[in-house]
Design a protein around this motif. Structure first.
Motif, PDB file in Angstrom:
ATOM      1  N   ASN A   1       0.841  -1.197   0.000  1.00  0.00           N
ATOM      2  CA  ASN A   1       0.000   0.000   0.000  1.00  0.00           C
ATOM      3  C   ASN A   1       0.878   1.250   0.000  1.00  0.00           C
ATOM      4  OD1 ASN A   1      -2.226   1.708   0.215  1.00  0.00           O
ATOM      5  ND2 ASN A   1      -2.266   1.566   2.460  1.00  0.00           N
ATOM      6  N   ILE A   2       1.307   1.617  -1.182  1.00  0.00           N
ATOM      7  CA  ILE A   2       2.169   2.792  -1.353  1.00  0.00           C
ATOM      8  C   ILE A   2       1.484   3.757  -2.310  1.00  0.00           C
ATOM      9  CG2 ILE A   2       4.446   3.617  -2.053  1.00  0.00           C
ATOM     10  CD1 ILE A   2       5.533   0.819  -1.513  1.00  0.00           C
ATOM     11  N   SER A   3       1.387   5.008  -1.927  1.00  0.00           N
ATOM     12  CA  SER A   3       0.706   6.011  -2.741  1.00  0.00           C
ATOM     13  C   SER A   3       1.381   6.183  -4.102  1.00  0.00           C
ATOM     14  CB  SER A   3       0.692   7.351  -1.999  1.00  0.00           C
ATOM     15  OG  SER A   3       0.249   8.388  -2.842  1.00  0.00           O
ATOM     16  N   ASP A   4       0.574   6.395  -5.131  1.00  0.00           N
ATOM     17  CA  ASP A   4       1.120   6.636  -6.461  1.00  0.00           C
ATOM     18  C   ASP A   4       2.022   7.860  -6.478  1.00  0.00           C
ATOM     19  OD1 ASP A   4      -0.227   4.472  -7.483  1.00  0.00           O
ATOM     20  OD2 ASP A   4      -1.916   5.637  -8.260  1.00  0.00           O
ATOM     21  N   SER A   5       1.711   8.832  -5.628  1.00  0.00           N
ATOM     22  CA  SER A   5       2.525  10.055  -5.603  1.00  0.00           C
ATOM     23  C   SER A   5       3.935   9.778  -5.098  1.00  0.00           C
ATOM     24  CB  SER A   5       1.855  11.119  -4.721  1.00  0.00           C
ATOM     25  OG  SER A   5       1.705  10.654  -3.390  1.00  0.00           O
ATOM     26  N   VAL A   6       4.103   8.717  -4.309  1.00  0.00           N
ATOM     27  CA  VAL A   6       5.450   8.341  -3.854  1.00  0.00           C
ATOM     28  C   VAL A   6       6.292   7.906  -5.054  1.00  0.00           C
ATOM     29  CG1 VAL A   6       6.788   6.658  -2.522  1.00  0.00           C
ATOM     30  CG2 VAL A   6       4.750   7.715  -1.526  1.00  0.00           C
ATOM     31  N   TYR A   7       5.676   7.123  -5.953  1.00  0.00           N
ATOM     32  CA  TYR A   7       6.399   6.671  -7.145  1.00  0.00           C
ATOM     33  C   TYR A   7       6.799   7.857  -8.016  1.00  0.00           C
ATOM     34  CZ  TYR A   7       4.812   1.966  -5.947  1.00  0.00           C
ATOM     35  OH  TYR A   7       4.594   0.772  -5.310  1.00  0.00           O
ATOM     36  N   THR A   8       5.894   8.788  -8.188  1.00  0.00           N
ATOM     37  CA  THR A   8       6.204   9.938  -9.050  1.00  0.00           C
ATOM     38  C   THR A   8       7.226  10.866  -8.405  1.00  0.00           C
ATOM     39  OG1 THR A   8       4.298  11.175  -8.163  1.00  0.00           O
ATOM     40  CG2 THR A   8       3.938   9.875 -10.156  1.00  0.00           C
ATOM     41  N   SER A   9       7.365  10.786  -7.078  1.00  0.00           N
ATOM     42  CA  SER A   9       8.344  11.658  -6.398  1.00  0.00           C
ATOM     43  C   SER A   9       9.775  11.160  -6.550  1.00  0.00           C
ATOM     44  CB  SER A   9       8.003  11.765  -4.900  1.00  0.00           C
ATOM     45  OG  SER A   9       8.255  10.533  -4.228  1.00  0.00           O
TER      46      SER A   9
ATOM     47  N   ILE B   1      18.704   3.214   5.082  1.00  0.00           N
ATOM     48  CA  ILE B   1      19.130   1.827   5.260  1.00  0.00           C
ATOM     49  C   ILE B   1      18.778   0.960   4.058  1.00  0.00           C
ATOM     50  CG2 ILE B   1      19.070   1.871   7.772  1.00  0.00           C
ATOM     51  CD1 ILE B   1      16.266   0.717   7.662  1.00  0.00           C
ATOM     52  N   SER B   2      17.929   1.502   3.163  1.00  0.00           N
ATOM     53  CA  SER B   2      17.524   0.726   1.995  1.00  0.00           C
ATOM     54  C   SER B   2      16.960   1.679   0.955  1.00  0.00           C
ATOM     55  CB  SER B   2      16.473  -0.314   2.400  1.00  0.00           C
ATOM     56  OG  SER B   2      16.162  -1.153   1.306  1.00  0.00           O
ATOM     57  N   GLU B   3      16.516   1.118  -0.164  1.00  0.00           N
ATOM     58  CA  GLU B   3      15.885   1.916  -1.205  1.00  0.00           C
ATOM     59  C   GLU B   3      14.548   2.457  -0.693  1.00  0.00           C
ATOM     60  OE1 GLU B   3      17.112   2.518  -4.362  1.00  0.00           O
ATOM     61  OE2 GLU B   3      18.958   1.502  -3.803  1.00  0.00           O
ATOM     62  N   PRO B   4      14.111   3.627  -1.193  1.00  0.00           N
ATOM     63  CA  PRO B   4      12.858   4.223  -0.702  1.00  0.00           C
ATOM     64  C   PRO B   4      11.657   3.288  -0.743  1.00  0.00           C
ATOM     65  CG  PRO B   4      14.024   5.791  -2.069  1.00  0.00           C
ATOM     66  CD  PRO B   4      14.771   4.504  -2.174  1.00  0.00           C
ATOM     67  N   LEU B   5      11.420   2.637  -1.875  1.00  0.00           N
ATOM     68  CA  LEU B   5      10.247   1.769  -1.979  1.00  0.00           C
ATOM     69  C   LEU B   5      10.323   0.611  -0.997  1.00  0.00           C
ATOM     70  CD1 LEU B   5       9.555   1.627  -5.823  1.00  0.00           C
ATOM     71  CD2 LEU B   5       8.377   2.972  -4.079  1.00  0.00           C
ATOM     72  N   ASP B   6      11.539   0.139  -0.718  1.00  0.00           N
ATOM     73  CA  ASP B   6      11.693  -0.926   0.265  1.00  0.00           C
ATOM     74  C   ASP B   6      11.305  -0.441   1.662  1.00  0.00           C
ATOM     75  OD1 ASP B   6      12.468  -2.723  -1.591  1.00  0.00           O
ATOM     76  OD2 ASP B   6      14.573  -2.808  -1.021  1.00  0.00           O
ATOM     77  N   ILE B   7      11.638   0.791   1.975  1.00  0.00           N
ATOM     78  CA  ILE B   7      11.297   1.328   3.294  1.00  0.00           C
ATOM     79  C   ILE B   7       9.788   1.544   3.403  1.00  0.00           C
ATOM     80  CG2 ILE B   7      11.580   3.316   4.830  1.00  0.00           C
ATOM     81  CD1 ILE B   7      14.450   3.546   3.819  1.00  0.00           C
TER      82      ILE B   7
END
Length: 644
Positions: free
Chosen positions: A371-379, A551-557
């Motif tokens: 559950n990750i916001s689409d806006s996180v991907y675009t950021s 500590i890791s890639e953004p999407l992993d966090i």
């Protein structure tokens, strides 16, 4: 081919140390040589079979590949299939993407190439790759594909000449591995050309045994056994491998193959029921152990205990027996699985895993599982001015730099650094424009902005960032620049990352040896000489301390936060962890009385340095700021620059 029980016993001697080494038992520090033992055994057995087929005029590539498919693929497919649901449940997007790529690589018999390109065998991150161990299968598979063709084509020249051809190829491969560990260590470890001599050693032994039979020599057989055992306990991760050091276990296997007649002490020991039993299931045991260990490390909040790893080691043996009994044995029986059946099964399996892995790759590790916001991907974006202002090409364009800030003002500020300076660029550009100041910018990846220092990173050796450092200095000296802002990932050149990985060596010349000690010495001297040189021409040097590394890639966090129920902040790097990593360079900066523009408080609270918000990541990857993160620097920059 006559069955030799001691060869199965030798397989047991190979697989157990490998498992215990990967489990983390320091006693078996050289357990990785078990793979080399396997290589020699494979070379011996395959060559023996091929010689017999050629001499009896029954050689058939199709039949050979059929036997290899029956031996290798069913158990491999089963383990890969079992890994998939656990990867889906427990792996974060980047891990799942890597796993998907490994499914593709295994299906193409090229996982050694993938892992060569992606990491080192002893890296911490490598321990969380369930299919890492398939690199050795890929080396053997490449041998299986090419060696029979070579032998068939060369056989017309006579057995004796073929033997010496193999001796020559083995010698060249050994010499290549000696060069490789000094110059291309990771490629040397993974790729077939530097491993081939180990397989060829087995092939050479096969020719000798085929001519003279297995000789009885207790001393030489025990010497071979002792050589293998010695390397298991005496070698460790610092031992150059493969290299002449690998001759010890490799020649140990050769001595056993040549001189361990069934009446010798060594053969009797290796032929005992326990050794033979383990040897029979050694292939399946090898397949199972790495996924078990990798998923345990992925799932555990802390590093798994040795007790847990020991239990998993025993579990790998139990699973090995099950897959040997119910997968390996049935597929080897031609009365149960026909030739057409095994080729159909192999084709469908390889294509299936290939497509599944490719799908996981293009879908970024099935990131929609979380559950990750689409806006996180675009950021997750960086400065669009990278091609204009940053990269390898800037070194090739003398007397040219990128304008930043106000075009109407004098360019009296110069920003220079490595890839972290590119993350800094949008903020400094905006801040300078708001206060009607102008400046210049340049930078390139992995280039320490210190005078007299050479980057030893491969891509920078040819680009010569030392030349760029000198060019920046000459420009500043001859023009009305009074302030130099240096931005870099400073620990990249002194300490690496949190696990000591991601290290970029620097030195005083392009030919310097790559060591951590020299890098730190070069960093200290480079900092001191840079400050002195610019101070002598009246330029104020400002250093931007490293932005907190995550500590890791953004999407992993973000995925980890969703999976664990923890807040984004709690899933981000701890402030204490960030400060500890920076302590060495922080002390240097303080010792040299460097003027610092520190943004730690911008990103860090009392306990954590936040990755971002629910709607935007402050980071592009684990250590570079995204545009959203860079925007947070504008107001602090305005406060700082207004007072300059």
């Amino acid at each position: 081919m006559k069955y030799r029980a001691e060869i199965d016993g030798l397989r047991a001697l190979a697989v157990v140390p490998v498992i215990l080494f990967h489990a983390g038992f320091e006693l078996f520090s050289g357990g990785f040589v078990g793979v080399d033992v396997f290589f020699v055994i494979s070379g011996y057995l395959i060559t023996t079979i091929l010689i017999e087929d050629l001499e009896n005029k029954r050689f058939s590539l199709v039949s050979f590949y059929e036997r290899r498919a029956r031996r290798i693929l069913p158990a491999l497919f089963f383990v890969m299939f079992v890994c998939i649901p656990f990867a889906w449940m427990w792996m974060l997007p980047i891990q799942m993407k890597d796993f998907s790529q490994s499914l593709v690589a295994v299906s193409l018999f090229a996982s050694n190439v993938l892992f060569w390109r992606k990491s080192g065998y002893f890296d911490a991150a490598a321990e969380e790759k369930p299919l890492l161990h398939t690199w050795s299968l890929a080396v053997e598979e490449q041998y299986y594909v090419l060696f029979p063709i070579f032998l068939f084509l060369a056989w017309r020249y006579g057995k004796n000449r073929v033997f010496w051809m193999i001796v020559v190829m083995a010698s060249i491969s050994l010499l290549l591995s000696e060069w490789g560990w000094r110059n291309k260590a990771t490629a040397n470890f993974y790729l077939a050309p530097t491993r081939a001599w180990e397989l060829f050693a087995g092939s050479i032994a096969a020719f000798i045994v085929q001519k003279n039979g297995v000789q009885k020599n207790n001393f030489l057989a025990l010497l071979g056994l002792a050589a293998i055992i010695f390397s298991i306990f005496a070698y460790d991760e610092s031992t150059p491998f493969p290299s002449v050091y690998a001759l010890v276990p490799v020649l140990g296997v050769v001595l056993l193959v040549l001189y361990a007649d069934k009446e010798t002490i060594a053969a009797k020991l290796l032929s005992t029921r326990g050794f033979v039993g383990l040897g029979l299931i050694s292939y399946s045991a090898y397949l199972w152990h790495q996924p078990l260990f990798a998923f345990a490390r992925i799932r555990s909040l802390e590093y798994p205990s040795l007790l847990l790893m020991l239990a998993l080691s025993f579990l790998s043996i139990l699973l090995a027996y099950i897959s040997w009994r119910y997968i390996e044995k049935p597929f080897r029986q031609k009365t149960r699985i026909t030739k057409k059946g095994i080729f159909f099964f192999s084709t469908v399996g390889l294509l299936g895993f290939l497509l599944l892995g490719y799908n996981g790759h293009i879908n970024e590790g099935y990131r929609d599982r979380f559950n990750i916001s689409d806006s996180v991907y675009t950021s997750l974006s960086r400065s669009e001015r990278s091609r204009e202002c940053f990269g390898k090409d800037v070194i090739k364009q003398p007397n040219w730099f990128c304008d930043i800030g106000s075009n109407s003002s004098q360019k009296n500020i110069f920003v220079f650094g490595d890839s972290h300076s590119l993350s800094f660029l949008p903020a400094i550009d905006d801040a300078l424009s708001q206060i009607n100041k102008g400046g210049l910018f340049t930078g390139t990846s992995g280039c320490t902005p210190f005078l007299g220092i050479h980057s030893l990173r491969n891509d920078q050796l040819e680009n010569n960032c030392n030349e760029l450092n000198r060019r920046v200095f000459d420009y500043i000296k001859d023009n009305a620049v009074d302030t130099l802002i240096l931005v870099a990932r400073w620990t990249y050149y002194t300490d690496g990352g949190y696990e000591g990985d991601n290290f970029s060596y620097i030195g005083f010349s392009e030919t310097d040896e790559r060591t951590h000690e020299l890098s730190k010495l070069a960093f200290e001297r480079g900092l001191r000489e840079t400050l002195t040189a610019y101070n002598e021409i009246g330029v104020n040097v400002i250093v931007v301390p490293q932005i907190p590394q995550q500590i890791s890639e953004p999407l992993d966090i973000y995925a980890s936060s969703d999976l664990s129920g923890k807040s984004l902040s709690e899933s981000s790097v701890a402030r204490s962890q960030h400060l500890l990593l920076q302590s060495y360079v922080t002390n240097l900066f303080e010792a040299e009385s460097v003027t610092l523009m520190d943004f730690t408080e911008t990103f860090c609270g009392e306990f954590y340095c936040n990755i971002g918000t629910e709607n935007a990541s402050f980071y592009y990857d684990d250590d570079h700021l995204s545009l959203s993160g860079s925007s947070l620097l504008v107001n602090p920059l305005l406060d700082f620059l207004s007072n300059e």
